[in-house]
Design a protein around this motif. Structure first.
Motif, PDB file in Angstrom:
ATOM      1  N   GLU B 253      11.231 -47.025 -37.103  1.00 20.94           N
ATOM      2  CA  GLU B 253      12.769 -46.395 -38.184  1.00 20.94           C
ATOM      3  C   GLU B 253      13.443 -47.682 -38.742  1.00 20.94           C
ATOM      4  N   VAL B 254      14.008 -46.861 -39.750  1.00 21.87           N
ATOM      5  CA  VAL B 254      14.654 -48.305 -40.282  1.00 21.87           C
ATOM      6  C   VAL B 254      16.012 -46.995 -40.939  1.00 21.87           C
ATOM      7  N   HIS B 255      17.416 -48.216 -41.351  1.00 23.24           N
ATOM      8  CA  HIS B 255      18.462 -47.313 -41.706  1.00 23.24           C
ATOM      9  C   HIS B 255      19.097 -48.595 -42.153  1.00 23.24           C
ATOM     10  N   PRO B 256      19.811 -48.526 -42.850  1.00 23.07           N
ATOM     11  CA  PRO B 256      20.606 -49.539 -43.948  1.00 23.07           C
ATOM     12  C   PRO B 256      21.737 -50.311 -42.859  1.00 23.07           C
ATOM     13  N   CYS B 257      21.572 -51.222 -43.705  1.00 22.15           N
ATOM     14  CA  CYS B 257      22.530 -52.495 -42.463  1.00 22.15           C
ATOM     15  C   CYS B 257      23.274 -53.359 -43.428  1.00 22.15           C
ATOM     16  N   HIS B 258      24.121 -53.970 -42.087  1.00 21.10           N
ATOM     17  CA  HIS B 258      25.799 -54.685 -43.269  1.00 21.10           C
ATOM     18  C   HIS B 258      24.727 -56.562 -43.391  1.00 21.10           C
ATOM     19  N   ILE B 259      25.979 -56.930 -44.589  1.00 22.68           N
ATOM     20  CA  ILE B 259      24.792 -58.029 -44.822  1.00 22.68           C
ATOM     21  C   ILE B 259      25.102 -58.663 -44.331  1.00 22.68           C
ATOM     22  N   ALA B 260      25.821 -58.856 -42.286  1.00 25.03           N
ATOM     23  CA  ALA B 260      25.730 -60.196 -41.789  1.00 25.03           C
ATOM     24  C   ALA B 260      24.542 -60.243 -41.095  1.00 25.03           C
ATOM     25  N   SER B 261      23.992 -58.558 -40.941  1.00 25.11           N
ATOM     26  CA  SER B 261      23.052 -58.124 -39.731  1.00 25.11           C
ATOM     27  C   SER B 261      21.390 -58.019 -39.717  1.00 25.11           C
ATOM     28  N   LEU B 262      20.390 -58.425 -39.083  1.00 28.68           N
ATOM     29  CA  LEU B 262      19.237 -57.846 -39.162  1.00 28.68           C
ATOM     30  C   LEU B 262      18.955 -57.597 -37.700  1.00 28.68           C
ATOM     31  N   PRO B 263      19.337 -56.391 -37.204  1.00 25.44           N
ATOM     32  CA  PRO B 263      18.985 -56.120 -35.906  1.00 25.44           C
ATOM     33  C   PRO B 263      16.979 -55.241 -35.722  1.00 25.44           C
ATOM     34  N   VAL B 264      16.962 -56.236 -34.966  1.00 27.03           N
ATOM     35  CA  VAL B 264      15.313 -55.127 -34.784  1.00 27.03           C
ATOM     36  C   VAL B 264      15.149 -54.971 -33.422  1.00 27.03           C
ATOM     37  N   ALA B 265      14.813 -54.016 -32.963  1.00 21.32           N
ATOM     38  CA  ALA B 265      14.339 -53.390 -31.515  1.00 21.32           C
ATOM     39  C   ALA B 265      13.069 -52.986 -31.040  1.00 21.32           C
ATOM     40  N   VAL B 266      12.710 -53.719 -30.034  1.00 23.66           N
ATOM     41  CA  VAL B 266      11.303 -52.749 -29.751  1.00 23.66           C
ATOM     42  C   VAL B 266      11.716 -52.082 -28.761  1.00 23.66           C
ATOM     43  N   ASN B 267      11.487 -50.577 -28.408  1.00 22.09           N
ATOM     44  CA  ASN B 267      10.938 -49.540 -27.243  1.00 22.09           C
ATOM     45  C   ASN B 267       9.542 -49.634 -27.020  1.00 22.09           C
ATOM     46  N   MET B 268       9.166 -49.806 -25.892  1.00 21.17           N
ATOM     47  CA  MET B 268       7.657 -50.149 -25.097  1.00 21.17           C
ATOM     48  C   MET B 268       7.650 -48.778 -25.166  1.00 21.17           C
ATOM     49  N   GLN B 269       6.536 -48.106 -24.859  1.00 19.79           N
ATOM     50  CA  GLN B 269       5.804 -47.124 -24.582  1.00 19.79           C
ATOM     51  C   GLN B 269       5.096 -46.696 -23.931  1.00 19.79           C
ATOM     52  N   CYS B 270       4.771 -45.728 -21.977  1.00 23.86           N
ATOM     53  CA  CYS B 270       3.280 -46.352 -22.244  1.00 23.86           C
ATOM     54  C   CYS B 270       2.290 -45.259 -22.428  1.00 23.86           C
ATOM     55  N   HIS B 271       1.557 -45.324 -22.068  1.00 24.09           N
ATOM     56  CA  HIS B 271       0.060 -44.416 -22.408  1.00 24.09           C
ATOM     57  C   HIS B 271       0.985 -42.658 -22.071  1.00 24.09           C
ATOM     58  N   ALA B 272       1.250 -42.403 -21.094  1.00 22.81           N
ATOM     59  CA  ALA B 272       1.637 -41.276 -20.759  1.00 22.81           C
ATOM     60  C   ALA B 272       2.753 -40.819 -22.140  1.00 22.81           C
ATOM     61  N   ALA B 273       2.566 -40.770 -22.941  1.00 25.03           N
ATOM     62  CA  ALA B 273       4.535 -40.984 -23.904  1.00 25.03           C
ATOM     63  C   ALA B 273       4.505 -39.407 -24.054  1.00 25.03           C
ATOM     64  N   ARG B 274       4.798 -39.100 -22.917  1.00 24.51           N
ATOM     65  CA  ARG B 274       5.104 -37.774 -22.749  1.00 24.51           C
ATOM     66  C   ARG B 274       5.997 -37.177 -24.018  1.00 24.51           C
ATOM     67  N   HIS B 275       5.891 -35.835 -24.713  1.00 20.47           N
ATOM     68  CA  HIS B 275       7.271 -35.596 -25.393  1.00 20.47           C
ATOM     69  C   HIS B 275       7.138 -33.821 -25.816  1.00 20.47           C
ATOM     70  N   LYS B 276       8.024 -33.118 -24.339  1.00 25.99           N
ATOM     71  CA  LYS B 276       7.763 -31.716 -25.199  1.00 25.99           C
ATOM     72  C   LYS B 276       8.741 -30.642 -25.637  1.00 25.99           C
ATOM     73  N   GLU B 277       8.720 -30.413 -27.106  1.00 26.63           N
ATOM     74  CA  GLU B 277      10.225 -29.026 -28.064  1.00 26.63           C
ATOM     75  C   GLU B 277       9.967 -28.027 -27.713  1.00 26.63           C
ATOM     76  N   VAL B 278      11.311 -27.258 -27.773  1.00 28.69           N
ATOM     77  CA  VAL B 278      11.706 -25.785 -27.790  1.00 28.69           C
ATOM     78  C   VAL B 278      12.781 -25.426 -28.696  1.00 28.69           C
ATOM     79  N   ILE B 279      12.279 -24.373 -29.703  1.00 26.95           N
ATOM     80  CA  ILE B 279      13.121 -24.392 -30.601  1.00 26.95           C
ATOM     81  C   ILE B 279      14.364 -22.661 -30.555  1.00 26.95           C
ATOM     82  N   LEU B 280      15.341 -23.188 -30.445  1.00 20.48           N
ATOM     83  CA  LEU B 280      15.681 -21.569 -29.809  1.00 20.48           C
ATOM     84  C   LEU B 280      16.652 -21.177 -30.617  1.00 20.48           C
TER      85      LEU B 280
END
Lengths: 185, 280
Positions: B253-280
């Protein structure tokens, strides 16, 4: 897949010396649970020259914090936690007679050296296979530190608990050898 | 204004807390099956078999697929035409988590203070990210996050001169150093750009995307495929014991950034990649 070796606890030097990395084993007998908080307390006891909540000689520790048991079940889901956090504690436990650990992920050089010196072994169980692993656990007795909840020390009775030898007493380390074998430059 | 009472929110969060722990998404199951066919290590293949068998047991027996049922991380998209009645919105979400983790026999892993380290006993408080959006609905997504893979995550403020190569090197190095610790096969969430905290958030949000879905921008879609290929040539394999299945996917995922910066982040997710959603 190769034939699985059946081993029983408590472990002896002979059993441990016969294990090498990559061996798939089925463990039967008693194993003790402990993770970060319980290990810290045990090493504090050793520092003070006091006795541990269980006699470690020949025993194995499983790095696990199980989920709560549903009614009628022996235990909840019970897969391994990451082992490197116990690098600071496991050498001390091996010194007082512990023969094996079960966890996931590589352990440090300080542990590898101790495995060699004292003829002990480190197994991995499949992280995230917690519901499957729980099926091999037939007994669950609280030993100490109930107030730690999931981190309490328990004596588990296991039958054919599936694990793989990851670091052996001959200096073998599956993380180094296994990865080198499949790395593509 | 459409009114939604907090009790509805409590019940919904309670339900998705449990579902997320028991029911691995079809996209993850399918990806593991596909990678298993090509896995070169027999030990690795055996591990992937165990993971698939475990997912089946968890679903059939309504048991947590992993004993680490995680930090309850919730993403809320709150429609601006919704009025919450009956109490505090965040208290309702926490109550739903409390009930779900208690009634679902899920592990309570949250300490009230990071240094005092005393368990709160009910897996609250949750981490809640709220976004106000148009409309009259509430979408709530729970993505419980285990400690093992979260611990292998990292953010770096690169110099702009380090560029694309700097980003690739950082990601590959992060995965290599993680080895078997985050329970591979993993999903790698990457944030590029924004500020320090925005970048970390992008990496986390990247993990919510379904496996196999590419970034809409072709440049980033191609980068995802390239990094996935490189990661799976590292040799780490299932559980780090060696093999060709180290990651199931890479999401950027990307986002605009500052002229001085180039941030990069890594979020690791195990194979038990769990997510559920609900719409109310």
């Amino acid at each position: 897949m190769s034939e699985k070796k059946k081993i029983n606890t408590p472990l002896t030097d002979d059993i441990v010396a016969g294990l090498k990395i990559g061996d798939e084993v089925l463990i039967t007998g008693n194993i003790y649970t402990a993770r970060d908080a319980a290990h810290k307390r045990m090493v504090d006891l050793l520092d003070k020259g006091e006795k541990l909540p269980f006699e470690p000689k020949g025993q194995m520790i499983y790095f696990v914090g199980p989920s709560p048991a549903k009614p009628g079940k022996v235990i909840g889901s019970a897969g391994p936690t990451t082992s490197y956090r116990m690098n600071a504690y496991s050498p001390r436990m091996i010194e007082v007679g512990l023969k094996g650990m079960i966890g996931k992920g590589e352990m440090g050089p300080e542990v590898a050296a101790k495995l060699k010196e004292k003829t002990a072994v480190y197994f991995v169980a499949v992280g995230g296979a917690a519901a499957l692993i729980a099926k091999s656990i037939t007994g669950n007795e609280l030993i100490a530190y109930e107030e730690l909840g999931a981190e309490a020390i328990r004596k588990l009775t296991v039958k054919d608990f599936p694990a793989i030898v990851a670091m052996d007493c001959h200096g073998g380390n599956i993380y180094k050898e296994g990865i080198a074998k499949y790395e593509k430059k | 204004m459409r009114q939604i009472i907090t009790d509805t929110i409590i019940q919904a969060v309670r339900k998705i807390s449990m579902e997320a722990a028991y029911d691995l998404g079809e996209d993850v199951v399918h990806a593991i099956e596909e990678f298993k066919k090509r896995e070169e290590s027999p030990v690795g293949k055996g591990i992937l078999d165990q993971v698939l068998e475990n997912a089946k047991i968890a679903r059939n027996e309504q048991a947590p697929m992993c004993q680490d049922t995680g930090f309850a991380v919730l993403f809320v998209e709150l429609g601006q035409e919704v009025q919450i009645t009956g109490g505090d919105f965040y208290a309702a979400i926490n109550e739903g988590v409390r009930q779900g983790y208690k009634d679902g026999y899920l592990r309570k892993s949250i300490l009230g203070d990071p240094l005092e380290r005393k368990n709160t006993g009910d897996n609250t408080p949750a981490v809640i990210h709220t976004e106000i959006v148009p409309g009259d609905k509430i979408k709530i997504t729970i993505a419980p996050k285990g400690g093992g893979s979260e611990n292998m995550s990292e953010i770096k403020m690169l110099k702009p001169s380090e560029g694309l190569q700097g980003i690739k090197d950082f990601v590959i190095d992060r995965v290599r150093r993680s080895g078997g610790n985050p329970c591979p096969p993993v999903i790698v969430g990457i944030g590029i750009g924004g500020t320090f905290e925005k970048c970390a958030m992008l990496a986390k949000k990247a993990l919510l995307r379904e496996i196999g879905h590419r970034h809409p921008n072709k440049f980033y879609a191609d980068l995802e495929v390239e990094l996935l290929g490189k990661i799976n040539r590292l040799g780490i394999g299932p559980q780090g014991l060696g093999g060709t299945t180290t990651a199931l996917d890479v999401h950027i995922e990307v986002h605009p950034c500052h002229i001085a910066s180039l941030p990069v982040a890594v979020n690791m997710q195990c194979h038990a990649a769990r997510h559920k959603e609900v719409i109310l």
